[in-house]
Design an enzyme around this catalytic site. Structure first.
Site, PDB file in Angstrom:
ATOM      1  N   HIS A  99       0.846  -1.190   0.000  1.00  0.00           N
ATOM      2  CA  HIS A  99       0.000   0.000   0.000  1.00  0.00           C
ATOM      3  C   HIS A  99       0.881   1.240   0.000  1.00  0.00           C
ATOM      4  O   HIS A  99       1.832   1.336   0.787  1.00  0.00           O
ATOM      5  CB  HIS A  99      -0.909   0.022   1.228  1.00  0.00           C
ATOM      6  CG  HIS A  99      -1.664   1.307   1.395  1.00  0.00           C
ATOM      7  ND1 HIS A  99      -1.506   2.142   2.481  1.00  0.00           N
ATOM      8  CD2 HIS A  99      -2.574   1.916   0.586  1.00  0.00           C
ATOM      9  CE1 HIS A  99      -2.287   3.194   2.345  1.00  0.00           C
ATOM     10  NE2 HIS A  99      -2.946   3.083   1.208  1.00  0.00           N
ATOM     11  N   SER A 100       0.588   2.177  -0.882  1.00  0.00           N
ATOM     12  CA  SER A 100       1.318   3.438  -0.961  1.00  0.00           C
ATOM     13  C   SER A 100       2.811   3.173  -1.162  1.00  0.00           C
ATOM     14  O   SER A 100       3.196   2.457  -2.075  1.00  0.00           O
ATOM     15  CB  SER A 100       1.040   4.275   0.293  1.00  0.00           C
ATOM     16  OG  SER A 100       1.594   5.561   0.178  1.00  0.00           O
ATOM     17  N   MET A 101       3.653   3.713  -0.284  1.00  0.00           N
ATOM     18  CA  MET A 101       5.094   3.519  -0.431  1.00  0.00           C
ATOM     19  C   MET A 101       5.500   2.070  -0.219  1.00  0.00           C
ATOM     20  O   MET A 101       6.604   1.671  -0.598  1.00  0.00           O
ATOM     21  CB  MET A 101       5.839   4.416   0.537  1.00  0.00           C
ATOM     22  CG  MET A 101       5.815   5.884   0.196  1.00  0.00           C
ATOM     23  SD  MET A 101       6.499   6.259  -1.435  1.00  0.00           S
ATOM     24  CE  MET A 101       8.221   5.799  -1.195  1.00  0.00           C
TER      25      MET A 101
END
Length: 1102
Positions: free
Chosen positions: A307-309
């Site tokens: 998720h995300s980074m």
């Protein structure tokens, strides 16, 4: 009496007009006493304030506050001081051979009154510019807050989480054991486990949280995986025999580390991921921890979900030296900024991104699969869309990294049965979305293989089936594609298609004549129907079931409101006629035992009737809009293609008006699909009338895709209408200017950190020009007004022309490059950094954004200027109150002023040396920069208080100079604050290992020396030689760089300002006669007595 730090103004008409805007203040007396150069130098360095008091004869006589004896300035004819006064022997002359300082006292009376100005007033031009900028900024923010991003229709998941920490994953396996942790998820009441046996019997999946994210975000996905296997999969013998097993979700606790702001933290997390993968695989080799069938091979690969980074960490892990080959073959990311770093304030994060992306591009550019270390890896990037206000969804595109054979980008609004845009956090827990993710993962796993997943081509086919609408050109079909055809077959129904063997109500078959031959079985197809009617004919129809190619569409009825309403969706089929060349019949079989309420519409249509291509430019669309009328005898599906609508910066309004509607009941309400080919973004609108159109097409600063033609199609609108209704439809499309303003926030939010520095640099450039010519350092507001009348408009005009030319040059094919012969023929012709400059736009139409951003930056700078002035005014009031309360200033002596004192040179040198030593070993230089900002704020407060009390040119000069330096450092502070935040977070989690980067002493030494030099109250000397152009050029270069590279490489703004600070320190040292012998005297402590720059007022001992 007003005194100057160095020199006097030169008679210059231009500067005279600048100073004459304010009427001179009336003089208190007819006599003005000028001091010679040495006396003025002493005033500048010690900060001694002079109070004019009249004697009996009416003459003005200066008296120092800290001295009990009267001092009268010597006449100009005096060539030596009295024997008992040796002030000239202890003063350091301001003038030097390298930087001569103008020392003529002439014309001082004409400039002095106009320069003693308050920093608060601003000109009418500046105020008007700020007003216009405020209006622009208000409408931009208002549009961003009210923009149409779709409703929040996510269902709330139900779960019973249990997190088991892997205590065995300690320092023996990783050096980050004290900072990060590894957990295993178990669903309460579903997953059997014990302290002795963890119950591992499926496919390992590792979840990676994002920037400052929690490992607990995995609970919705993991809970759905456990419950879906427990309720569905384990009861399906066919799937179990095909290798489908449960998903064992592991997750990493990064301790809410902030990898988005620090490149080294990103690399540390990737290193830990590889070590965790190796440990997870080792768990399946231990029969005490696993319940796997011993006949199955041990896992050799792990599925990564980020998720995300966390998605960037997953990709980074495959580039690390400790990565085990083929230990990862499937990566699914959610809202991950693959294309560019979210912010460019850290050099490490920018360089790390470049290295990662270059590695992936180079791997997929190999001719042979054996040379590609990522050949078996599939990467799926899922974006939330416009609702995500944390990371621009444009950055989730992987079209510049991965070919279509190995991955793609898709939006949640595209995924069948989801059809919802999601914000940055809800994408991890949205009920509809998590079901789609988990079901797709269950289809790609295969425990019969050591890799635990199906082959790459099969995985890609499954992911496309689950994540794409089915109408894309790359969508997988059961019937093979034969090519582009002029005709197509479409079928729409509100019933579900039955698969072979199902007992539903509707089945669609594609049949061909299949004459039976002796010895040939009739089971080659899904169904064989005998229509001979008992005759002697042997012709039968061999049919294929079309359910696998069925496309789910949101149900659109007169009562429908949202596409994600929990109702049964429509089923749709679409084929080009050439795809059906092997079949002669389409059979629609109604298998219902009783009459059911529903409809089935099927037709063959010609592309000339169903496809409309609007050939107009963006200018025409902006001025006149687009209007299209669909005739009453139109096909069920009409496609409107608009290549000019491709930019992410513009919003549109689409209106659909049905003529003569209501005379006949419709089978279904109009249904609209808005789609972009790359990335795969589709939005559905049910019962459509008015639509707010926004898209993720060509976005600023995005690297070009591997296939340049992927972005040339623009937007397409697919409109389904009931062809049985005899009514025309009018479609109108217009640009929504007010709505488009909100798109600037997400796409250009970092511009507001770079462009204001352009304004500040030009203002300070003007301040130094006036100071070097006249000896007066004007206020920031005066400098801003002067820049608005001269350099700023010209620079913005030049930047606008540059933006237009850059956008035009990016459209030229590689063969049009006059220097194409210099490029190696084996190199890729794609320049992935060509959109990093200025606006980053690939469309010359948006050149006007440069002056708009410049205008807003002027307003922002003036607002920040007044905020900083208010802060200094408040602190100055507190400072003055404490000084008066301490008894330093008596009420009867309020006109007398204290001396601007500071620590001894030796003490200041030791403090600076200690700070720099800590920077080189323990603390990052960003911490030292923050300390320097605080010290500079204190210097500005003291200078402001002395200027208010003394009311002399010298004190006003220094106060304006100190404040401008503080304002410049304040604009650089956000660039350093994020790395400082990461360092502080490490201290909070008791991770005391110093950064491997950010310890370059030269990156902060000039700032420290400049701030320390200003703590003495010493005004920077004037430069009247040609070296003054160096100062002007440095400021101008900072301004240009802020505009061109400030967004993509913002971290270099700190280093450029650091070079400027080094130059200003050099001016200080050159004027003070710096030498090694003097430095030695400072270390021995002698300079503390002799150097008046320290701020002490030396008296001669009797």
């Amino acid at each position: 009496m007003h005194r100057r730090s160095s020199g006097s103004p030169v008679e210059d008409d231009a500067e005279d007009s600048l100073s004459s805007r304010i009427p001179p203040e009336p003089s208190n007396g007819p006599n003005v006493v000028d001091t010679p150069e040495k006396s003025r130098s002493q005033v500048a360095r010690t900060g001694t304030s002079i109070d004019l008091r009249r004697d009996a004869t009416g003459a003005s006589t200066p008296r120092s506050r800290n001295s009990s004896m009267w001092r009268t300035p010597p006449s100009s004819s005096m060539t030596s001081n009295p024997p008992d006064c040796k002030s000239s022997s202890v003063m350091m002359p301001l003038a030097s051979q390298r930087l001569p300082i103008e020392a003529s006292p002439d014309h001082q009376r004409r400039y002095r009154p106009s320069r003693l100005r308050s920093p608060w007033p601003c000109s009418i031009l500046t105020a008007f510019t700020t007003l216009v900028a405020s209006i622009f900024l208000f409408f931009i923010l208002r549009s961003f807050a009210l923009r149409q991003t779709g409703g929040d229709g996510c269902g709330v998941p139900v779960m019973s989480p249990t997190f088991i920490r892997m205590v065995g994953f300690d320092t023996e396996h990783t050096r980050f054991a004290s900072k990060y942790n590894l957990y295993l998820y178990r669903e309460g009441g579903v997953d059997p486990y014990s302290q002795e046996n963890l119950g591992l019997n499926g496919v390992p999946v590792l979840f990676l949280p994002g920037n400052a994210g929690s490992y607990r975000q995995v609970r919705s996905l993991a809970a759905e995986a456990s419950r879906h296997y427990y309720d569905v999969v384990r009861h399906d013998e066919d799937r179990l025999n095909a290798g489908t097993r449960s998903l064992d979700f592991f997750m990493i606790d990064f301790n809410e580390d902030m990898a988005a702001f620090h490149g080294q933290t990103l690399l540390d997390q990737a290193e830990y991921v590889n070590e965790a993968v190796a440990y997870i695989l080792s768990l399946y080799h231990d029969p005490r921890r696993s319940r796997r069938d011993p006949e199955l091979p041990d896992p050799s690969a792990v599925v990564l979900v980020g998720h995300s980074m966390g998605g960037i960490v997953a990709r980074t892990a495959l580039t690390m030296t400790n990565y085990q080959a083929n230990s990862v073959n499937t990566i699914v990311t959610m809202s991950a900024p693959h294309a560019k770093p979210p912010v460019s304030f850290d050099s490490d994060i920018v360089q790390t991104y470049k290295q990662i992306n270059d590695y992936w591009r180079e791997a997929y550019s190999q001719t042979w699969a054996n040379d590609n270390p990522l050949w078996h890896v599939t990467l799926i990037s899922i974006a939330g869309g416009s609702r995500d206000t944390v990371v621009p969804s444009d950055y989730a595109s992987i079209s510049s990294l991965v070919p279509e054979t190995h991955g793609f980008t898709v939006f949640t609004s595209t995924i069948p049965d989801v059809w919802i845009g999601m914000d940055h956090l809800s994408i991890t827990w949205c009920d509809q979305f998590r079901k789609a993710i988990i079901k797709s993962l269950f289809e790609v796993v295969d425990v019969r293989r050591a890799t635990q997943t199906k082959p790459r081509a099969e995985r890609m086919r499954i992911f496309k089936k689950w994540y794409l609408t089915g109408m894309e050109t790359v969508a997988e079909r059961t019937l093979p594609r034969k090519g582009v055809s002029g005709k197509k077959f479409t079928l729409l129904t509100n019933q579900q298609f039955d698969k072979s063997g199902d007992h539903g109500s509707l089945e669609v078959l594609f049949c061909s004549v299949f004459p039976l031959q002796n010895g040939k079985p009739a089971t080659a197809f899904s169904m064989n129907m005998d229509f001979s009617g008992g005759t002697s004919g042997s012709t039968r129809l061999a049919c294929k079931n079309a359910a696998e190619d069925g496309i789910h569409l949101p149900a659109s009825t007169p009562s429908s409101k949202r596409p994600y309403d929990r109702v049964q969706p429509f089923s749709y089929l679409q084929y080009d006629l050439e795809d059906l060349a092997e079949h002669q019949f389409v059979a629609v079989v109604d298998k219902a035992n009783s009459p059911t309420k529903g409809f089935v519409l099927a037709e063959f249509s010609d592309s000339s009737d169903s496809v409309i291509r609007a050939r107009l430019g963006l200018g025409s669309l902006l001025s006149a809009g687009l209007k299209v009328r669909l005739p009453a005898n139109r096909p069920m599906l009409t496609e409107l293609q608009i290549p000019a609508v491709h930019s992410s910066l513009l919003d549109y309004r689409l209106k659909i008006i049905r003529k003569n509607h209501g005379q006949q009941q419709e089978l279904f309400a109009p249904l609209l699909r808005q789609s972009v080919a790359d990335p795969h973004e589709s939005k559905f609108f049910v019962n459509v009338k008015n639509v707010n159109v926004n898209l993720h097409g060509l976005a600023p600063f995005m690297p070009p895709p591997l296939r340049e033609q992927a972005t040339l199609g623009g937007v397409s609108f697919h409109l389904w209408t009931d062809p049985s209704c005899d009514s025309t439809i009018d479609i109108s499309l217009s640009v929504d200017i007010a709505g488009s303003l909100g798109e600037l926030v997400m796409r250009y939010r970092t511009v507001f950190a770079a462009f204001p520095l352009l304004v500040v640099a030009l203002v300070m450039r003007k301040q130094f020009q006036v100071y070097d010519e006249t000896g007066y350092f004007i206020t920031f507001a005066e400098g801003l007004d002067s820049a608005l009348r001269s350099s700023l408009p010209m620079l913005l005009l030049a930047m606008s022309l540059l933006a237009s030319s850059l956008a035009t040059s990016t459209k030229l094919p590689p063969t049009d490059d006059p220097f194409h012969w210099r490029t190696n023929s084996t190199e890729s012709p794609i320049d992935f950094t060509k959109n990093d400059l200025l606006l980053g736009s690939q469309d010359a139409f948006f050149w006007f954004l440069v002056p708009i951003f410049g205008l807003i930056s002027v307003g922002v700078c003036l607002v920040i200027n007044y905020v900083a002035l208010a802060l200094i005014f408040l602190l100055t009031s507190i400072y003055g109150f404490l000084r008066s309360k301490s008894g330093y200033i008596r009420r009867d002596e309020k006109g007398n002023l204290p001396i601007f004192s500071s620590a001894s040179p030796r003490r200041r040198l030791v403090n600076s040396a200690i700070l720099l030593a800590l920077v080189s070993t323990v603390i990052p230089y960003q911490f030292a920069y923050m300390v320097a900002c605080i010290v500079q704020l204190a210097t500005s407060v003291r200078a402001s208080w002395h200027a208010k009390e003394a009311k002399s040119t010298t004190h006003y000069n220094f106060a304006n100079f100190a404040y401008s330096i503080f304002l410049l450092m304040l604009w650089i502070l956000p660039i350093n604050a994020l790395v400082l935040l990461v360092w502080a977070h490490n201290l909070v989690v008791h991770w005391f290992m110093p950064f491997s980067s950010h310890h370059n002493v030269l990156s902060i030494m000039p700032f420290v020396l400049l701030v320390e030099a200003m703590t003495t109250g010493t005004m920077i000397p004037r430069v009247t030689t040609r070296f003054k152009h160096v100062t002007s050029m440095l400021f101008f270069f900072i301004a240009i760089y802020s505009a061109i590279y400030g967004v993509s490489y913002a971290y270099l703004l700190h280093h450029l300002t650091n070079i400027l600070a080094a130059w200003l320190v050099g001016i200080y040292f050159s004027a003070s006669g710096f030498s090694l012998s003097r430095l030695w005297r400072v270390l021995e402590g002698d300079e503390a007595v002799q150097n008046p720059a320290s701020g002490s007022h030396t008296k001669k001992k009797p």
